[in-house]
Design a protein around this motif. Structure first.
Motif, short mmCIF file in Angstrom:
data_model
loop_
_atom_site.label_atom_id
_atom_site.label_comp_id
_atom_site.label_asym_id
_atom_site.label_seq_id
_atom_site.Cartn_x
_atom_site.Cartn_y
_atom_site.Cartn_z
N ARG A 1 0.82 -1.20 0.00
CA ARG A 1 0.00 0.00 0.00
C ARG A 1 0.86 1.26 0.00
N GLU A 2 1.88 1.25 0.80
CA GLU A 2 2.77 2.40 0.84
C GLU A 2 3.46 2.62 -0.50
N GLU A 3 3.85 1.52 -1.14
CA GLU A 3 4.50 1.64 -2.45
C GLU A 3 3.52 2.20 -3.49
N ASN A 4 2.27 1.68 -3.47
CA ASN A 4 1.27 2.18 -4.42
C ASN A 4 0.94 3.65 -4.16
N LYS A 5 0.89 4.02 -2.88
CA LYS A 5 0.60 5.41 -2.54
C LYS A 5 1.68 6.34 -3.07
N LYS A 6 2.91 5.91 -2.93
CA LYS A 6 4.02 6.73 -3.44
C LYS A 6 3.96 6.83 -4.96
N LYS A 7 3.63 5.69 -5.60
CA LYS A 7 3.54 5.71 -7.07
C LYS A 7 2.41 6.64 -7.53
N LYS A 8 1.24 6.57 -6.87
CA LYS A 8 0.12 7.42 -7.25
C LYS A 8 0.42 8.89 -7.02
N LEU B 1 3.35 10.29 -7.01
CA LEU B 1 4.31 10.69 -8.02
C LEU B 1 3.62 10.91 -9.37
N ALA B 2 2.70 9.99 -9.71
CA ALA B 2 1.96 10.14 -10.97
C ALA B 2 1.08 11.39 -10.95
N ARG B 3 0.48 11.67 -9.78
CA ARG B 3 -0.35 12.86 -9.66
C ARG B 3 0.47 14.13 -9.86
N LEU B 4 1.62 14.17 -9.24
CA LEU B 4 2.49 15.33 -9.39
C LEU B 4 2.94 15.50 -10.83
N GLU B 5 3.24 14.38 -11.48
CA GLU B 5 3.65 14.45 -12.88
C GLU B 5 2.51 14.95 -13.76
N ARG B 6 1.27 14.45 -13.49
CA ARG B 6 0.13 14.92 -14.27
C ARG B 6 -0.14 16.40 -14.04
N ALA B 7 -0.05 16.83 -12.76
CA ALA B 7 -0.27 18.24 -12.45
C ALA B 7 0.75 19.13 -13.14
#
Length: 504
Positions: free
Chosen positions: A90-97, A99-105
């Protein structure tokens, strides 16, 4: 003694991990009591190794057997392990999400700097479609814009300003239009929506570079190049019957989707059509005050504003099919037909033409095209009565209302002895009103109009007349755009309801 204890403990640990024979064998090799076979281990040595491996597996199985005898402990251990693995995942997925959110923003912010990707609720559909119909654009000799940046550059404004002016806001603290009321000849008030300077500049650019290049129907005389109220009245001079009908709520009848569809039909991509349509339409809004701050809240669809320079040109292009059908009706009934904005005029000499039936057919055509005839503004003017088209008398030749002209001359004469505040002509400032009517007279009767202009100029020099010290641009520009549509109300029908001379 301490060293001996450490050595002994180390031997115990080695024996526990393998076997006693294996440890003894290794020690005998180390001390030289067991010869090393360079060709490989011998049979006794292999047996000892094999026995060691079997003991390890046996110990492992024994440990597992001991562990599985306590089922609750095993299940607890499994659950704890599963929970730990899940928490880690869960922690790994949270970090990935994240990171993806920041990249999309970040990508969104970069894209917003170079593209228009959202213009508000309900109008942003189609902003991904950037394909122009080049054949249609070339047919009308219109400029091509492959994207919004080219459009902004052509207008001469930054992309962010183009987005700001075209954004559709449900609730906003700003408005791109200044709304005010002008008095109507028959009483009451008419609301005008005058665009603010930045938007007005853009609308004039659209008018000159796009809308004015599109041909309109020959029967159109309102807000068309080289045409006027004079050319609109000329075909109806000396006719037995003149029929005049007004369209109710002419500009508000044209909504955003129709304007967008028109621009796409001219050849523009859906994205460019959306932007241009938003620049030329305005949502019906209500101004409310909350906590000392004013808000503009949408309460209706986007429509053509009465006061924008683009509105008359858009209606002329949109009504091409309407004009074509009405012209067909005129040809069939042996009538002359013209249209000046919302003012539709038919005239005929044929005794076989029934005026009432003609009005019924006109209503039907207008209804099919999405318009409604004002029920109180239908005039059937027969020969021998006062026949007037867009303020111009057409009984025998182009002329003016004698009664109105006498009243106007009387006002100018009284100004020689009376103060301007004691007299009234038209609406608003007296100097502006009389100047506007004199200009109107000059259009119909050049010699008489010039004489009246000279009288007004003399009165201005003697300070008998004075223009207002502060002239508001919006009403002045608006007269050009709305003088022909001032009948878009529920006024009672009067011959002098339309101040066609109010052109100042």
């Amino acid at each position: 003694m301490a060293d001996n204890k450490n050595i002994r403990q180390e031997l115990y640990d080695r024996i526990r991990e393998s076997s006693k024979d294996d440890v003894v064998l290794e020690e005998m090799k180390r001390m030289g009591f067991w010869s090393k076979n360079i060709n490989g281990p011998g049979v006794p040595e292999l047996l000892i190794k094999k026995e060691t491996e079997l003991n390890k597996e046996l110990n492992k199985l024994y440990s597992e057997r001991q562990r599985y005898q306590n089922k609750e402990a095993v299940l607890k251990e499994m659950r704890l392990k599963r929970m730990a693995d899940t928490r880690l995942k869960r922690e790994e997925n949270k970090k990935k999400k994240e990171l993806a959110r920041l990249e999309r923003a970040e990508a969104w912010q970069k894209k917003k700097q170079t593209e228009i990707i959202y213009l508000g609720e309900g109008v942003s559909i189609g902003l991904n479609n950037i394909d122009n119909n080049l054949a249609a654009l070339q047919k009308h000799n219109l400029p091509v814009f492959n994207n919004e940046n080219e459009l902004a550059n052509a207008i001469g404004i930054p992309l962010k300003e183009l987005r700001f002016l075209s954004f559709n806001r449900r609730v906003s603290t700003i408005s791109h239009y200044r709304k005010f009321f002008i008095p109507k000849k028959s009483g009451g008030k008419r609301m005008i929506s005058a665009p603010m300077p930045r938007l007005k500049h853009v609308q004039y650019w659209i008018l000159e570079n796009i809308l004015n290049k599109v041909a309109v129907h020959p029967a159109v005389h309102g807000f068309a190049l080289q045409r006027s109220i004079i050319s609109n009245a000329q075909p109806h001079v000396g006719k037995e019957v003149v029929v005049n009908v007004d369209v109710k709520d002419f500009f508000p009848s044209i909504h955003y989707k129709r304007v967008k569809g028109l621009l796409q039909q001219l050849g523009y991509s859906e994205k460019i059509a959306v932007i241009l349509a938003l620049l030329c339409t305005e949502a019906v809004t209500e101004e409310v005050a909350i906590d000392g701050r004013n808000y503009f809240v949408q309460k209706g669809n986007r429509v053509l504003p009465q006061g924008a320079p683009t509105s008359p040109a858009i209606t002329n292009i949109l009504c091409y099919q309407l004009d074509k059908r009405l012209q067909g009706l005129a040809n069939k009934t042996k009538c002359s037909y013209t249209r000046y904005a919302d003012d539709v005029t038919f005239s005929f000499n044929s005794p076989d033409t029934n005026a009432q039936q003609l009005v019924w057919r006109i209503k039907k055509v207008l209804a099919d095209e999405g318009f409604t005839v004002h029920p109180e503004k239908i005039r059937i003017m027969r020969k021998g009565t006062h026949q007037e088209v867009t303020g111009v008398v057409v009984n025998e030749k182009l002329g003016l209302s004698r009664k109105k002209l006498r009243q106007f001359r009387a006002v100018l004469h009284q100004l020689k002895t009376k103060e301007a505040a004691e007299l009234k002509w038209g609406n608003g400032n007296l100097a502006s009103a009389v100047t506007g009517y004199a200009n109107f007279v000059k259009m119909v009767k050049p010699a008489q109009g010039a004489a009246l202009q000279n009288q007004i100029a003399a009165l201005l020099q003697t300070n008998r007349l004075q223009y207002p010290s502060t002239i508001v641009n919006a009403p002045k520009n608006n007269n050009q755009n709305t003088s022909s549509s001032q009948n878009n109300t529920t006024d009672t029908n009067k011959d002098d309801d339309k101040p066609w001379w109010n052109v100042v």
